[in-house]
Motif scaffolding. Structure first.
Motif, mmCIF file in Angstrom:
data_model
loop_
_atom_site.group_PDB
_atom_site.id
_atom_site.type_symbol
_atom_site.label_atom_id
_atom_site.label_comp_id
_atom_site.label_asym_id
_atom_site.label_seq_id
_atom_site.Cartn_x
_atom_site.Cartn_y
_atom_site.Cartn_z
ATOM 1 N N UNK A 181 10.819 -5.019 0.388
ATOM 2 C CA UNK A 181 9.904 -3.877 0.373
ATOM 3 C C UNK A 181 10.065 -3.076 -0.919
ATOM 4 N N UNK A 182 9.087 -2.267 -1.258
ATOM 5 C CA UNK A 182 9.246 -1.385 -2.422
ATOM 6 C C UNK A 182 10.370 -0.376 -2.191
ATOM 7 N N UNK A 183 10.927 0.141 -3.275
ATOM 8 C CA UNK A 183 11.899 1.225 -3.208
ATOM 9 C C UNK A 183 11.140 2.552 -3.174
ATOM 10 N N UNK A 219 7.499 8.887 -4.465
ATOM 11 C CA UNK A 219 7.137 7.825 -5.397
ATOM 12 C C UNK A 219 7.723 6.502 -4.924
ATOM 13 N N UNK A 220 7.280 5.416 -5.540
ATOM 14 C CA UNK A 220 7.784 4.100 -5.163
ATOM 15 C C UNK A 220 7.799 3.173 -6.371
ATOM 16 N N UNK A 222 0.855 -1.192 0.000
ATOM 17 C CA UNK A 222 0.000 0.000 0.000
ATOM 18 C C UNK A 222 0.886 1.236 0.000
ATOM 19 N N UNK A 223 0.616 2.154 -0.892
ATOM 20 C CA UNK A 223 1.464 3.339 -0.989
ATOM 21 C C UNK A 223 0.640 4.557 -1.359
ATOM 22 N N UNK A 224 0.928 5.663 -0.664
ATOM 23 C CA UNK A 224 0.303 6.952 -0.939
ATOM 24 C C UNK A 224 1.403 7.888 -1.433
ATOM 25 N N UNK A 225 1.281 8.375 -2.652
ATOM 26 C CA UNK A 225 2.335 9.167 -3.280
ATOM 27 C C UNK A 225 1.833 10.575 -3.592
ATOM 28 N N UNK A 226 2.209 11.550 -2.762
ATOM 29 C CA UNK A 226 1.777 12.929 -3.032
ATOM 30 C C UNK A 226 2.785 13.698 -3.880
#
Length: 311
Positions: free
Chosen positions: A101-103, A78-79, A53-57
């Motif tokens: 994990x994601x970068x 970003x990821x 789960x990722x929130x990218x503002x």
């Protein structure tokens, strides 16, 4: 040859990503000030394990006081998720972890732009700060039964990029010069302020032109010069002629490369085009380091010719 239905090198499976994005753009003060806010949410259902789960503002402010000058400042996050290969393969030399994990990347930029001759000549200066963390790297000290690929700590760097462009009816000239340096790092190889195997200084000069401009305007040529600066590229423990060898102070030499090419549309149909390219025109010998044990020789002179028809 080790791959079989009973013992697969890479587990088969599926992964699904759901994403949503929203953006708000607002002009104030007689359109001289622009605020741009974006937000993206991603949820990835992995083959195994917990969802990602990722929130990218992202947020930017642009000031346009006149036709000559503008300035922009921005912040973004970003990821990129860990590749499927590194999470589910069984090869000892490429073994990763299901829990990779994601970068992630945080970036701050300040970009003033100067315009001359009714916008034909543009000069852009970009100052940037990057905070890269949780990125995936190869652990050369991992034991046989341990993952070879892990999430590293962080890499913080700053830099400046100068970009200039002149656009006319018959030719276009673009150039950029980039300098970057490391501020701090953990679990990532740096030498002093240099990021290993990444040039601190690089540049490009690109010329697009039509020598037949007054005769036939569907023809174009390109000449590109590329400069890649010297890089710190340490060689770890390996073997040379059967003898253990290492070179912690090894460097990759700087190099200047030239590419060229052309593109032409058929006089009887713009759907038909011929494109030709020559890369590394002077067949320059150069190497590039990275996750390999030693820097690898790169491609010499090569050609590409393509005929295309667009339906």
């Amino acid at each position: 040859f080790k791959d079989s239905n009973k013992s697969k090198i890479l587990e088969t499976g599926t992964e699904t990503i759901y994403s949503a994005f929203t953006q708000l753009k607002h002009k104030v003060f007689d359109d001289k000030f622009i605020m741009n806010f974006g937000l993206r949410y991603d949820e990835k259902f992995r083959h195994e394990g917990e969802n990602v789960r990722a929130l990218s503002p992202r947020l930017s402010f642009i000031y346009l006081p006149n036709d000559f000058f503008e300035i922009k400042t921005s912040y973004s996050e970003s990821f990129v998720d860990a590749p499927y290969w590194y999470r589910y393969n069984i090869l000892p030399s490429y073994k990763g972890s299901r829990d990779l994990k994601p970068e992630h990347l945080r970036s701050v930029q300040l970009t003033p732009v100067f315009k001359f001759f009714d916008g034909r000549l543009n000069n852009t200066i970009n100052f940037f700060y990057n905070d890269l963390y949780d990125f995936i790297y190869r652990d050369l000290n991992a034991k046989d039964n341990e993952p070879k690929y892990r999430n590293a700590g962080f890499l913080k760097s700053v830099g400046i990029e100068e970009e200039i462009a002149f656009i006319s009816d018959s030719y276009k000239i673009r150039g950029n010069l980039t300098y970057q340096r490391a501020l701090d790092a953990k679990d990532y190889p740096v030498t002093s302020s240099e990021i290993n195997n990444v040039p601190s200084l690089s540049a490009n000069l690109i010329l697009d032109f039509n020598p037949l401009f007054f005769v036939y305007d569907k023809f174009s040529m390109n000449i590109t010069g590329r400069y890649i600066g010297s890089q710190s590229s340490p060689i770890g423990k390996t073997f040379k002629n059967g003898i253990e060898f290492s070179s912690p102070n090894n460097r990759v030499d700087q190099v200047f490369l030239v590419n060229t090419g052309f593109n032409v549309l058929a006089p009887w149909s713009e759907k038909l085009s011929l494109d030709g390219r020559i890369y590394n025109v002077f067949d320059t010998n150069y190497s590039q380091g990275g996750t390999t044990v030693i820097p690898y020789p790169q491609t010499g002179r090569w050609f590409n010719l393509s005929l295309s028809y667009n339906l």
